[in-house]
Design a protein around this motif. Structure first.
Motif, PDB file in Angstrom:
ATOM      1  N   GLU A 175       0.833  -1.207   0.000  1.00 28.11           N
ATOM      2  CA  GLU A 175       0.000   0.000   0.000  1.00 28.11           C
ATOM      3  C   GLU A 175       0.860   1.246   0.000  1.00 28.11           C
ATOM      4  O   GLU A 175       1.949   1.269   0.560  1.00 28.11           O
ATOM      5  N   SER A 176       0.351   2.290  -0.651  1.00 29.18           N
ATOM      6  CA  SER A 176       1.070   3.568  -0.648  1.00 29.18           C
ATOM      7  C   SER A 176       0.075   4.719  -0.777  1.00 29.18           C
ATOM      8  O   SER A 176      -1.082   4.504  -1.143  1.00 29.18           O
ATOM      9  N   SER A 177       0.547   5.926  -0.474  1.00 30.90           N
ATOM     10  CA  SER A 177      -0.320   7.113  -0.587  1.00 30.90           C
ATOM     11  C   SER A 177       0.187   7.995  -1.710  1.00 30.90           C
ATOM     12  O   SER A 177       1.403   8.108  -1.936  1.00 30.90           O
ATOM     13  N   HIS A 178      -0.728   8.623  -2.410  1.00 29.80           N
ATOM     14  CA  HIS A 178      -0.379   9.524  -3.522  1.00 29.80           C
ATOM     15  C   HIS A 178      -1.300  10.731  -3.482  1.00 29.80           C
ATOM     16  O   HIS A 178      -2.373  10.683  -2.884  1.00 29.80           O
ATOM     17  N   THR A 179      -0.868  11.803  -4.134  1.00 28.90           N
ATOM     18  CA  THR A 179      -1.816  12.907  -4.341  1.00 28.90           C
ATOM     19  C   THR A 179      -2.004  13.069  -5.838  1.00 28.90           C
ATOM     20  O   THR A 179      -1.046  12.997  -6.618  1.00 28.90           O
ATOM     21  N   VAL A 180      -3.261  13.258  -6.244  1.00 30.51           N
ATOM     22  CA  VAL A 180      -3.574  13.402  -7.675  1.00 30.51           C
ATOM     23  C   VAL A 180      -4.463  14.625  -7.875  1.00 30.51           C
ATOM     24  O   VAL A 180      -5.192  15.030  -6.977  1.00 30.51           O
ATOM     25  N   LEU A 223     -12.478   7.350 -11.950  1.00 30.99           N
ATOM     26  CA  LEU A 223     -12.325   6.219 -11.031  1.00 30.99           C
ATOM     27  C   LEU A 223     -13.062   6.478  -9.721  1.00 30.99           C
ATOM     28  O   LEU A 223     -13.289   7.626  -9.342  1.00 30.99           O
ATOM     29  N   GLN A 224     -13.405   5.377  -9.046  1.00 28.55           N
ATOM     30  CA  GLN A 224     -14.061   5.482  -7.744  1.00 28.55           C
ATOM     31  C   GLN A 224     -13.330   4.589  -6.748  1.00 28.55           C
ATOM     32  O   GLN A 224     -12.557   3.719  -7.138  1.00 28.55           O
ATOM     33  N   GLU A 225     -13.624   4.800  -5.471  1.00 28.16           N
ATOM     34  CA  GLU A 225     -13.036   3.928  -4.444  1.00 28.16           C
ATOM     35  C   GLU A 225     -13.420   2.482  -4.727  1.00 28.16           C
ATOM     36  O   GLU A 225     -14.544   2.202  -5.119  1.00 28.16           O
ATOM     37  N   GLY A 226     -12.459   1.574  -4.515  1.00 27.91           N
ATOM     38  CA  GLY A 226     -12.759   0.152  -4.709  1.00 27.91           C
ATOM     39  C   GLY A 226     -12.436  -0.341  -6.111  1.00 27.91           C
ATOM     40  O   GLY A 226     -12.413  -1.542  -6.359  1.00 27.91           O
ATOM     41  N   ASP A 227     -12.178   0.578  -7.055  1.00 23.35           N
ATOM     42  CA  ASP A 227     -11.883   0.151  -8.425  1.00 23.35           C
ATOM     43  C   ASP A 227     -10.544  -0.581  -8.496  1.00 23.35           C
ATOM     44  O   ASP A 227      -9.574  -0.190  -7.847  1.00 23.35           O
ATOM     45  N   LYS A 238      -5.202  -1.058  -6.943  1.00 22.81           N
ATOM     46  CA  LYS A 238      -6.551  -0.873  -6.399  1.00 22.81           C
ATOM     47  C   LYS A 238      -6.660   0.496  -5.743  1.00 22.81           C
ATOM     48  O   LYS A 238      -5.775   0.898  -4.982  1.00 22.81           O
ATOM     49  N   VAL A 239      -7.740   1.214  -6.055  1.00 20.59           N
ATOM     50  CA  VAL A 239      -8.013   2.485  -5.378  1.00 20.59           C
ATOM     51  C   VAL A 239      -8.678   2.114  -4.055  1.00 20.59           C
ATOM     52  O   VAL A 239      -9.850   1.732  -4.023  1.00 20.59           O
ATOM     53  N   ILE A 240      -7.907   2.155  -2.966  1.00 17.64           N
ATOM     54  CA  ILE A 240      -8.465   1.719  -1.677  1.00 17.64           C
ATOM     55  C   ILE A 240      -9.417   2.789  -1.148  1.00 17.64           C
ATOM     56  O   ILE A 240     -10.570   2.515  -0.858  1.00 17.64           O
ATOM     57  N   MET A 241      -8.920   4.018  -1.024  1.00 20.81           N
ATOM     58  CA  MET A 241      -9.834   5.094  -0.625  1.00 20.81           C
ATOM     59  C   MET A 241      -9.245   6.459  -0.888  1.00 20.81           C
ATOM     60  O   MET A 241      -8.031   6.616  -1.067  1.00 20.81           O
ATOM     61  N   THR A 242     -10.142   7.441  -0.940  1.00 26.61           N
ATOM     62  CA  THR A 242      -9.700   8.830  -1.055  1.00 26.61           C
ATOM     63  C   THR A 242      -9.762   9.415   0.351  1.00 26.61           C
ATOM     64  O   THR A 242     -10.696   9.142   1.103  1.00 26.61           O
ATOM     65  N   GLU A 243      -8.737  10.192   0.686  1.00 25.97           N
ATOM     66  CA  GLU A 243      -8.630  10.690   2.069  1.00 25.97           C
ATOM     67  C   GLU A 243      -8.679  12.210   2.103  1.00 25.97           C
ATOM     68  O   GLU A 243      -7.791  12.856   2.641  1.00 25.97           O
ATOM     69  N   GLY A 244      -9.695  12.773   1.456  1.00 28.56           N
ATOM     70  CA  GLY A 244      -9.824  14.234   1.496  1.00 28.56           C
ATOM     71  C   GLY A 244      -8.851  14.934   0.564  1.00 28.56           C
ATOM     72  O   GLY A 244      -8.239  14.301  -0.308  1.00 28.56           O
ATOM     73  N   ARG A 245      -8.686  16.238   0.773  1.00 24.20           N
ATOM     74  CA  ARG A 245      -7.872  17.034  -0.148  1.00 24.20           C
ATOM     75  C   ARG A 245      -6.752  17.759   0.573  1.00 24.20           C
ATOM     76  O   ARG A 245      -6.844  18.049   1.760  1.00 24.20           O
ATOM     77  N   THR A 246      -5.710  18.075  -0.190  1.00 26.12           N
ATOM     78  CA  THR A 246      -4.592  18.839   0.372  1.00 26.12           C
ATOM     79  C   THR A 246      -4.935  20.326   0.297  1.00 26.12           C
ATOM     80  O   THR A 246      -5.945  20.710  -0.277  1.00 26.12           O
ATOM     81  N   LYS A 247      -4.056  21.163   0.857  1.00 24.37           N
ATOM     82  CA  LYS A 247      -4.276  22.622   0.808  1.00 24.37           C
ATOM     83  C   LYS A 247      -4.355  23.107  -0.626  1.00 24.37           C
ATOM     84  O   LYS A 247      -5.028  24.066  -0.947  1.00 24.37           O
ATOM     85  N   LYS A 248      -3.626  22.409  -1.511  1.00 23.19           N
ATOM     86  CA  LYS A 248      -3.639  22.840  -2.925  1.00 23.19           C
ATOM     87  C   LYS A 248      -4.775  22.173  -3.700  1.00 23.19           C
ATOM     88  O   LYS A 248      -4.751  22.114  -4.922  1.00 23.19           O
ATOM     89  N   ARG A 252      -6.067  13.210  -1.932  1.00 24.19           N
ATOM     90  CA  ARG A 252      -5.183  12.219  -1.299  1.00 24.19           C
ATOM     91  C   ARG A 252      -5.745  10.837  -1.574  1.00 24.19           C
ATOM     92  O   ARG A 252      -6.916  10.586  -1.336  1.00 24.19           O
ATOM     93  N   LEU A 253      -4.855   9.958  -2.027  1.00 20.59           N
ATOM     94  CA  LEU A 253      -5.312   8.654  -2.481  1.00 20.59           C
ATOM     95  C   LEU A 253      -4.536   7.540  -1.789  1.00 20.59           C
ATOM     96  O   LEU A 253      -3.312   7.596  -1.727  1.00 20.59           O
ATOM     97  N   GLN A 254      -5.251   6.552  -1.275  1.00 15.20           N
ATOM     98  CA  GLN A 254      -4.615   5.374  -0.711  1.00 15.20           C
ATOM     99  C   GLN A 254      -4.726   4.276  -1.768  1.00 15.20           C
ATOM    100  O   GLN A 254      -5.831   3.987  -2.239  1.00 15.20           O
ATOM    101  N   VAL A 255      -3.578   3.706  -2.156  1.00 14.97           N
ATOM    102  CA  VAL A 255      -3.575   2.767  -3.281  1.00 14.97           C
ATOM    103  C   VAL A 255      -2.890   1.466  -2.887  1.00 14.97           C
ATOM    104  O   VAL A 255      -1.901   1.474  -2.152  1.00 14.97           O
TER     105      VAL A 255
END
Length: 262
Positions: A175-180, A223-227, A238-248, A252-255
């Motif tokens: 698992e890893s986190s990304h911002t998109v 894309l949606q969570e769970g895809d 796998k898109v595990i979940m979206t974790e809200g947004r950054t200041k910009k 935030r994406l958990q993958v």
């Protein structure tokens, strides 16, 4: 039901209608309905629809441990199924394994090339010199008679002896986190795999990317969570979940990513 259907994508509509047809059939005949092998997304849709009905229940079976593709039995609430009700047989391939190594795409391609529908066989499992796959009982004789070669390799399909252990799934996910900047397929794919957006778009347009087991050629597909995304040459994500947004205002994406076997 209308409210339920809104949660699914438009192109999933024909499958949803088919499931509603199965539901009515079971209710009218008061007898169980066995489906073909379904992928996890299809099973999620079946489950979502059937659980709306108090008189019906759903059972699943794929024989292998952690099977990805499984048959489902939609049944009246009185029924307690046996494993034999799912009508699945596991076959292995006899081939000169000393001289040749078969890969998953080879076996999949061979089964499709003898005219099988993908719904008629389940998972294909490979270990060093063994291939096992789950088959719908109704086509087992046909496969035994018609599957005689994979590429230039002669093969012979035979039922797996009940004492033989089934091949285990050794998949490992990290698992890893990304911002998109958005949930567009091209953006998310480029970010997770660390390739350029252009490369990501050309993979999608070439039909090399699937979302939930369906080829998607639209780069702006949302894309949606769970895809589950799979891209040829880059494995499965796998898109595990979206974790809200950054200041910009980035997402935030958990993958999760399936670790490639070397």
């Amino acid at each position: 039901m209308e409210h339920l259907i809104q949660h699914f994508r438009k192109d999933e509509q024909p499958f949803i209608e088919q499931v509603i047809g199965w539901q009515r059939e079971v209710e009218d005949r008061y007898a169980p309905k066995l489906t073909d092998f379904l992928d996890p997304r299809q099973r999620f849709i079946v489950q979502s629809i059937i659980q709306q009905s108090e008189d019906l229940q759903v059972f699943t079976e794929g024989v292998f441990e952690e099977a990805e593709r499984k048959r489902m039995l939609i049944a009246p609430s009185y029924l307690q199924p046996e494993e034999s009700d799912f009508q699945i047989e596991v076959y292995s391939l006899n081939y000169p394994s000393k001289f040749v190594q078969l890969r998953h795409p080879d076996v999949l391609g061979a089964l499709l090339s003898i005219g099988l529908d993908r719904g008629k066989f389940g998972d294909i499992r490979l270990s060093e010199n063994t291939v096992q796959f789950a088959l719908a009982t109704e086509i087992a004789d046909y496969v035994r008679a018609n599957l005689s070669g994979i590429g230039k390799v002669k093969v012979h399909a035979e039922v797996v002896n009940p004492d033989t252990p089934y091949i285990l799934n050794e998949e490992q996910w990290s698992e890893s986190s990304h911002t998109v900047s958005s949930m567009r397929l091209d953006v998310v794919l480029a970010t997770i795999t660390n390739i350029s957006r252009q490369k990501s778009q050309s993979l999608i347009q070439a039909g090399k990317v699937k979302v939930n087991w369906t080829v998607r050629e639209a780069v702006a597909f949302e894309l949606q969570e769970g895809d589950i995304i799979s891209a040829r040459g880059y494995g499965r994500m796998k898109v595990i979940m979206t974790e809200g947004r950054t200041k910009k205002d980035k997402i935030r994406l958990q993958v999760g990513r399936l670790e490639q076997k070397v």
